[in-house]
Structure formats: C-alpha cells, structure tokens
Write an enzyme that holds these catalytic residues in place. Structure first.
Site, PDB file in Angstrom:
ATOM      1  N   ASP A 192       0.799  -1.244  -0.028  1.00 54.56           N
ATOM      2  CA  ASP A 192      -0.189  -0.187  -0.013  1.00 54.56           C
ATOM      3  C   ASP A 192       0.959   1.283   0.239  1.00 54.56           C
ATOM      4  O   ASP A 192       1.898   1.199  -0.616  1.00 54.56           O
ATOM      5  CB  ASP A 192      -0.850   0.106   1.323  1.00 54.56           C
ATOM      6  CG  ASP A 192      -2.377   0.641   0.806  1.00 54.56           C
ATOM      7  OD1 ASP A 192      -2.476   1.725   0.851  1.00 54.56           O
ATOM      8  OD2 ASP A 192      -3.270  -0.317   0.689  1.00 54.56           O
ATOM      9  N   HIS A 225      -3.335   6.175   3.154  1.00 50.14           N
ATOM     10  CA  HIS A 225      -4.357   4.969   2.864  1.00 50.14           C
ATOM     11  C   HIS A 225      -3.509   3.846   3.606  1.00 50.14           C
ATOM     12  O   HIS A 225      -4.700   3.044   4.194  1.00 50.14           O
ATOM     13  CB  HIS A 225      -4.302   4.851   1.483  1.00 50.14           C
ATOM     14  CG  HIS A 225      -5.218   3.780   0.884  1.00 50.14           C
ATOM     15  ND1 HIS A 225      -4.854   2.547   0.709  1.00 50.14           N
ATOM     16  CD2 HIS A 225      -6.629   3.861   0.564  1.00 50.14           C
ATOM     17  CE1 HIS A 225      -5.829   1.784   0.038  1.00 50.14           C
ATOM     18  NE2 HIS A 225      -7.111   2.811   0.194  1.00 50.14           N
ATOM     19  N   SER A 391     -11.486  -0.765  -0.497  1.00 43.88           N
ATOM     20  CA  SER A 391      -9.765  -0.699   0.030  1.00 43.88           C
ATOM     21  C   SER A 391     -10.045  -1.352   1.370  1.00 43.88           C
ATOM     22  O   SER A 391      -8.947  -1.805   2.160  1.00 43.88           O
ATOM     23  CB  SER A 391      -9.335   0.507   0.106  1.00 43.88           C
ATOM     24  OG  SER A 391      -8.559   0.851  -1.143  1.00 43.88           O
TER      25      SER A 391
END
Length: 605
Positions: A192, A225, A391
């Site tokens: 990520d 994120h 996600s």
C-alpha cells in the site's frame, strides 16, 4: 536489495574515495545481502558524459551494463512510457548483466529486488522492440511497461458521528476476539502507501517491511491509505484507546510495503514497486496473507506473474474488487485487477444494513463481501477516521484469513477460502452471485467450523472426464471442475471420525442407469471408463454418532452452477434434464449448527 545497498555496505566515506579512484564497473561484482533491506539514499555517482545518454568507454563507445550501480536512479514520476519492469525467473544480485544492455539503450535503472529490475529506456531506443528482445532471454519471466494503479478508497464520510466500529459486529468478529492465542505470529503483508508504525493503536502489531519509494526499511506513510487499511486488520485490542482490528487478541502482525503515495491523499501506487513487494512477501515464510487494496482495469503481465508466484508459494492473496459499481460508471461490471486474477480472493463492500455499498464493483469474480462503507479505522495522523471503499473490506477479509490460520496452523489457502465461503451469510439472490459472491463473511462461524472439524470430517475424491481420479479433498473443499464442461463420473467418500461410531453412505444418479443404490465408506459410486455422467447425489451419515452431526453437500451442475446445500440424504443435482454434475463440496457440522449457506434449492427435476 538494490544498487544503493552496495553504498551502505562499504560506508559512505570509503565509497566516495573509491569512486574517485576507480571507474564504477570495477566494483560491479560486489555482492548484495538479500536478507537485509536497508538502503541509503545517497545519489549514485553519475556515469554519463555531459549531454550524453549514458556512460561511455574511453573511446566513445557505449558501455555494457553489468550492474545497476552504473546508472542514474529511475524517477518513477516521470517518463512512465519509457520505463520497463523486468521480472526474472531466478534471484540474482546482478541479473541485468545477462541482458547485454548498453548505456546507449538505457538512460536510468534500479534493482528493486533480486528478481525485479526497473529501467528507463533512452529516447532513441524503441521501447516495444527492446521489450520483445528482453522477453526472449531465458532468465526473464516477463517484461512489462511501468504504470500507476489507484488505491480503492473513497473520501471519508463527513456526516458519520457515532464513533462505533460497527463492522466487526456484522461479521461476528466480536465473538472470537479473545478465543485465539497463537505463539507464532501470522504476518499479513500490506502492499500500500506505507504505515505510520508509531500510531498508538498499531504499536506492537507490526514487523519489518520495506519502503520501495525511499529504498529504506523504515517505512513511512505520507498518503494515509496504508495506515487506514492496516488498522482494519490489526489495530490493538483491549488497550483502552481507539478502535480494534479484526485480529482481536490473536497474534497477527502487519508487514508494511510502501509502493507509492508521495503526499497526503495521493492514491497512486507504482506497478514496478508492487511487483517487487509481492515477490518479496512471497519469499517470507512468516507471511501467510497478502492484502492488496488497489486495482486497475488494464492488464499487466508483471503483476499477473507476481501474483501467480505468491499463490504458488502458498500465500492467501486478497484484493479489493473496485469502486466502479455505480450504474453510471463506464467501468461498472468489469474485471479489476489484481482482484480478478485466478486464486485471488476478490472482496466487495457492504454497508451497515448488510446491503452492497453502491460503489462496490460487481462481476462473476467477486468471492466475498465485508463491511466497507464508513468503517472506523486508524489514521495517519495518529488518530482515527471513517473510511469508505473496497480498500477497507479487503483487509477485513485478509485479517479474517489470518485469524483462521492462527486458530489452525495446518490450514492452507484453499481451506481458508473454503471456510469463509461455506460459513458466509448468503445475501442477494440465493447462492453465489456477482454482487455478493458467496456472501458476507462470518468469522465467528468460520472459527467454530474449525473446532467442529477437530471431531469429525469427511474426505472425498471424484473421477472427472478426461482427467481421472482427482486428489482427495476434505471438509468443504471443491472436488471436480467448473467452467471446463467436464462431467463427474464417479465419487468416493470416507469419514475421518477420530474414534466416533460414525460412517457415511451415498448413492448417485447416473446417466442411462438412474439411482445406483447406496455405497459406503470409500466405495465407488458411479462409473468410470463408460463415459456416463453423474446427475445427482444423496449422502447420509450412519452409525451411533450420526444423531450428533449433520452432513451438508452441494453440487456444481451444468447450466445452473452451484446449487444450494442439501442435507442428510436429500437429493442434490438434477433429474430428467440430462445435465452433468461438474463438482461437489461436502461438510460435516455438529447437529443443529448453521447451514454453510442457502438450502432452498439443492435439487431440480
């Protein structure tokens, strides 16, 4: 791990003197320790002549590249159309020297790992022609153009105010948080934007990863994120602060791999870095699960190869299905990758009402769903935030996979996926469908199913057209084929009763013959060598302990796909329609336990 690691090994001072006294090619053979992932950010010595495209020898001829240390470092934010990912079949410290490339052809390059190089082709070199040449090298597994892939998150919902981490109650994770205590950690590799390893709700639940953007083992998260994704898996439980991850008190750790995210909110990951991260994670025995909360609609041979290598290494690979599920979106219903590759668990998103989140991408590759709309998780700032997108449903499933492996270390990737699918809450239309796959994961039921199989279980194998007898499967695994138009011709079933007085008997409906009569305990039911299809089956338990257990089974039938679960001697399949059985799954559960899925339509006549 790459060319900058060599600088670290020698020491900055020694390297500076050395480079002044000798040309870079004189130390091209120095070894790199693949077990150490620490890299300095010192700028490599420029080898190109002023105004030139690369290093040249004293007589003006291009220099053949023997090590990436000869080249300037690639800037992955520029000239993407000129960048090539090279994935090698074997690990090697300087695989590039086997390619016979020159500094006239290559403007810059970087060794991302012992199996992945990234090069930027000079402007006067034809990229496609060079890729075709490289693909012929026997040590090159694949070559691909570099690109960016978007993470699959959506903006935070500013109207959510209640502060409840509702997602874990919906999937039964709250029922098993304190039930699993494994000594050896199960590691989930999160590929990520990195991780804030100092977040107070993640401290202690991380292990070493790697930052491919900076080339360092000290991973950061500028975008945020990766920290949000990681919190869904392993936010610390019972520490009196914030939220919790699906792992509960199980010994689950995050190995963060940063592959992009240059600034706050940056959603782009670099394909070359992703491939290197997947292959690096695949080589680590402690890594059991790989989570990929990103996706794109292009095809990348390098990404497909890296995922295939991870699957072959026995890793459970989980990915988000995508956020293009709105009816107005031009991508609606399409396959997103890597989620749609074979053997990857593709995860869609649900909301608080157990309905598909409107953005959740759907197609026939979706395997499962999990909460993914306004879920509470950890933020890069050290606090908490609500996040939406597939996600965040993907890491919830990845974390569930890790919990099951923590509960039973003998489980493999196929068994874990089967457990989650067979215990999922069926949503939408009956049976598996493109919107929900097999349904909403129910971690509590999946863990209970592990414990129930400690007592009894079944093993079975099928005889398949053109293939013959397949290997033995057990406890909900699929035996047979699907999508290949191959008939089941025979079946054998046995019990693993561990001392219980429990047996099993079964009969099949065979083309041109009808119901054959019951066989038992490993005998063959059906035919082989006669080109006759199985059309239906009945299975029931025998023995004194039969009153303590239920047997469920379902079949994959021609033109229907997976039918619903039959139970305790009921018919499963079709009759009078001349349709073949193609696969079967069987589960033994304690009497009265929840069915593995819908039981409304197991038989069609």
């Amino acid at each position: 791990m790459n060319k900058r690691f060599g600088i670290l090994k020698r020491g900055l001072a020694i390297m500076t003197v050395f480079c002044l006294l000798f040309p870079a090619t004189s130390h091209a053979e120095d070894s790199v320790n693949p077990a150490v992932q620490s890299i300095m950010t010192t700028t490599p010595v420029e080898m190109s002549a002023p105004g030139g495209d690369g290093a040249e020898s004293g007589d003006g001829e291009p220099t053949e590249i023997e090590t990436m240390e000869q080249l300037p470092e690639v800037n992955t934010n520029e000239n993407l159309e000129q960048q090539i990912i090279i994935v090698y079949a074997k690990s090697g410290e300087d695989n590039v020297k086997e390619l016979a490339l020159t500094t006239e052809e290559v403007a810059s390059g970087e060794q991302l790992s012992n199996r992945v190089d990234l090069i930027e082709v000079s402007d006067k070199t034809n990229v496609d022609a060079l890729m075709a040449d490289l693909a012929q090298n026997p040590n090159v597994l694949t070559v691909d153009k570099n690109d960016k892939i978007q993470v699959t998150s959506l903006p935070n919902d500013p109207y959510v105010t209640n502060g409840s981490a509702w997602q874990f109650q919906r999937i039964g994770a709250d029922q098993i948080w304190n039930q699993i205590s494994n000594a050896d950690p199960v590691v989930v590799a999160v590929i990520d934007t990195g991780l804030n390893v100092n977040h107070p709700d993640l401290i202690g639940n991380t292990v070493a990863g790697y930052d491919f953007v900076t080339g360092k083992t000290n991973v950061v998260d500028l975008a945020g994120h990766g920290t949000a994704v990681s919190g869904c898996i392993a936010a610390v439980t019972n520490n009196g602060i914030g939220t919790a991850g699906i792992s509960g008190l199980a010994n689950i750790k995050i190995a963060p791999y940063r592959t992009g995210g240059m600034y706050s909110g940056d959603t782009q990951l670099d394909v070359a870095y992703i491939c290197a991260a997947i292959l690096s994670a695949a080589e680590r025995p402690e890594v059991k699960v790989i989570n990929m909360s990103f996706g794109g609609y292009g095809t990348f041979s390098s990404l497909a190869v890296a995922v295939s290598e991870a699957v072959s290494a026995g890793k459970i690979v989980v990915a988000s299905s995508g956020n293009e599920g709105e009816s107005w979106n031009s991508r609606v219903g399409q396959y997103a990758y890597p989620a749609s590759y074979d053997h990857v668990i593709s995860v869609g998103a649900t909301n608080k009402d157990n309905n598909r989140a409107s953005f959740s991408q759907y197609n026939d590759r979706v395997d499962l769903v999990a909460p993914g709309q306004s879920v509470l998780t950890t933020a890069r700032s050290g606090g908490y935030e609500y996040a939406s997108g597939t996600s965040f449903s993907s890491p919830i499933v990845a974390g569930a996979c890790a919990v099951l492996m923590a509960a039973d270390a003998s489980l493999d990737a196929e068994a874990v996926e089967t457990l989650l699918k067979s215990t999922a809450l069926d949503l939408g239309t009956t049976g598996s469908d493109p919107y929900y796959g097999s349904g909403l994961i129910q971690l509590g039921l999946a863990v209970a199913a592990i414990h129930s199989s400690d007592t009894v279980g079944s093993t079975y194998r099928t005889h398949v057209q053109n293939i013959g007898w397949q290997d033995w499967k057990s406890d909900g695994q699929s035996s047979g084929t699907s999508g290949q138009s191959l008939r089941l011709e025979g079946i054998e079933i046995k019990m693993n009763n561990l001392g219980n007085d429990l047996g099993i008997e079964y009969q099949t409906h065979v083309q041109n013959i009808g119901w054959q009569g019951f066989k038992r305990d490993g005998q063959t039911s059906g035919t082989f060598g006669q080109s006759l299809r199985l059309e239906a089956i009945q299975i029931r338990l025998t023995g004194a302990a039969a009153t303590s257990y239920d047997v469920y089974y379902r079949v994959h039938s021609q033109n229907y796909g997976w039918l619903d679960w039959a139970k305790n001697g009921g018919s499963s399949g079709t009759q009078g329609k001349s349709l073949r059985l193609e696969a079967i799954e069987i589960r033994i559960v304690p009497k009265g336990a929840a069915a593995p899925g819908s039981t409304s339509r197991p038989f069609v006549s």
